[in-house]
Design a protein around this motif. Structure first.
Motif, PDB file in Angstrom:
ATOM      1  N   CYS A 227     -26.890 125.114  60.159  1.00 30.00           N
ATOM      2  CA  CYS A 227     -25.446 124.929  60.170  1.00 30.00           C
ATOM      3  C   CYS A 227     -25.158 123.581  59.516  1.00 30.00           C
ATOM      4  O   CYS A 227     -26.077 122.856  59.153  1.00 30.00           O
ATOM      5  CB  CYS A 227     -24.899 124.980  61.594  1.00 30.00           C
ATOM      6  N   GLN A 228     -23.893 123.246  59.399  1.00 31.28           N
ATOM      7  CA  GLN A 228     -23.563 122.024  58.659  1.00 31.28           C
ATOM      8  C   GLN A 228     -24.045 120.763  59.361  1.00 31.28           C
ATOM      9  O   GLN A 228     -24.231 119.731  58.737  1.00 31.28           O
ATOM     10  CB  GLN A 228     -22.060 121.959  58.347  1.00 31.28           C
ATOM     11  N   MET A 229     -24.267 120.849  60.679  1.00 29.62           N
ATOM     12  CA  MET A 229     -24.748 119.676  61.425  1.00 29.62           C
ATOM     13  C   MET A 229     -26.242 119.746  61.689  1.00 29.62           C
ATOM     14  O   MET A 229     -26.792 118.916  62.399  1.00 29.62           O
ATOM     15  CB  MET A 229     -24.021 119.560  62.760  1.00 29.62           C
TER      16      MET A 229
ATOM     17  N   CYS B  30     -19.436 124.411  65.302  1.00 27.13           N
ATOM     18  CA  CYS B  30     -20.815 124.096  64.915  1.00 27.13           C
ATOM     19  C   CYS B  30     -21.466 125.234  64.128  1.00 27.13           C
ATOM     20  O   CYS B  30     -22.239 125.006  63.218  1.00 27.13           O
ATOM     21  CB  CYS B  30     -21.619 123.792  66.177  1.00 27.13           C
ATOM     22  N   ALA B  31     -21.110 126.461  64.484  1.00 25.47           N
ATOM     23  CA  ALA B  31     -21.768 127.621  63.876  1.00 25.47           C
ATOM     24  C   ALA B  31     -21.044 128.134  62.639  1.00 25.47           C
ATOM     25  O   ALA B  31     -21.427 129.143  62.060  1.00 25.47           O
ATOM     26  CB  ALA B  31     -21.889 128.739  64.914  1.00 25.47           C
TER      27      ALA B  31
ATOM     28  N   MET C  58     -27.811 121.735  63.599  1.00 25.02           N
ATOM     29  CA  MET C  58     -28.205 122.027  64.979  1.00 25.02           C
ATOM     30  C   MET C  58     -28.789 123.427  65.039  1.00 25.02           C
ATOM     31  O   MET C  58     -29.776 123.672  65.716  1.00 25.02           O
ATOM     32  CB  MET C  58     -27.005 121.887  65.904  1.00 25.02           C
ATOM     33  N   TYR C  59     -28.151 124.352  64.383  1.00 27.51           N
ATOM     34  CA  TYR C  59     -28.775 125.647  64.175  1.00 27.51           C
ATOM     35  C   TYR C  59     -29.822 125.483  63.073  1.00 27.51           C
ATOM     36  O   TYR C  59     -29.534 124.867  62.036  1.00 27.51           O
ATOM     37  CB  TYR C  59     -27.736 126.653  63.695  1.00 27.51           C
TER      38      TYR C  59
HETATM   39 CU    CU Z   1     -23.797 123.003  63.918  1.00 30.72          CU
END
Ligand code: CU
Length: 119
Positions: free
Chosen positions: A106-108, A69-70, A110-111
């Motif tokens: 981040c790419q999703m 995720c990161a 979430m960050y």
């Molecule tokens: Cu992410």
């Protein structure tokens, strides 16, 4: 009994005061043209970075979170997309010529962080 009720009331008021007036998200200002940002536990720290318009700045990302995720940091509006190695700092240098607030994620997504560019 009424003393207990009063104490609970006071504690609630203190909590509300803290939440609305005292609590501020972590913010950092670019000093000496560089800002260190830690990537861990689902948050960028600091998550809000202030930089000056038209001044070169280096963001030094240190990724502690090994989860995929990161793995990336993406500044959508600045056309920046970089991979972050684990436990090794990754420097991203940029200079923004338009004031505003630029999200980095981040790419999703979430960050989430914000780059605030001020004149
Ligand atoms: Cu992410």
């Amino acid at each position: 009994m009424s003393i207990l009720v009063n104490l609970v009331g006071l504690a609630l008021i203190a909590l509300i005061v803290w939440w609305f007036w005292l609590y501020r998200p972590q913010a950092a200002e670019a000093a000496l043209g560089a800002v260190a940002i830690t990537v861990d536990d689902g948050v960028y720290s600091p998550s809000r970075v202030r930089v000056k318009l038209n001044e070169p700045v280096t963001l030094r990302f240190l990724r502690k979170d090994p989860s995929p995720c990161a793995a990336m940091v993406i500044f959508d509006d600045l056309d920046i997309s970089e991979e972050l190695p684990v436990d090794r700092p990754k420097e991203i240098s940029l200079k923004v010529d338009k004031p505003g607030t630029y999200a980095f994620t981040c790419q999703m997504k979430m960050y989430r962080g914000e780059l605030v560019v001020e004149s």
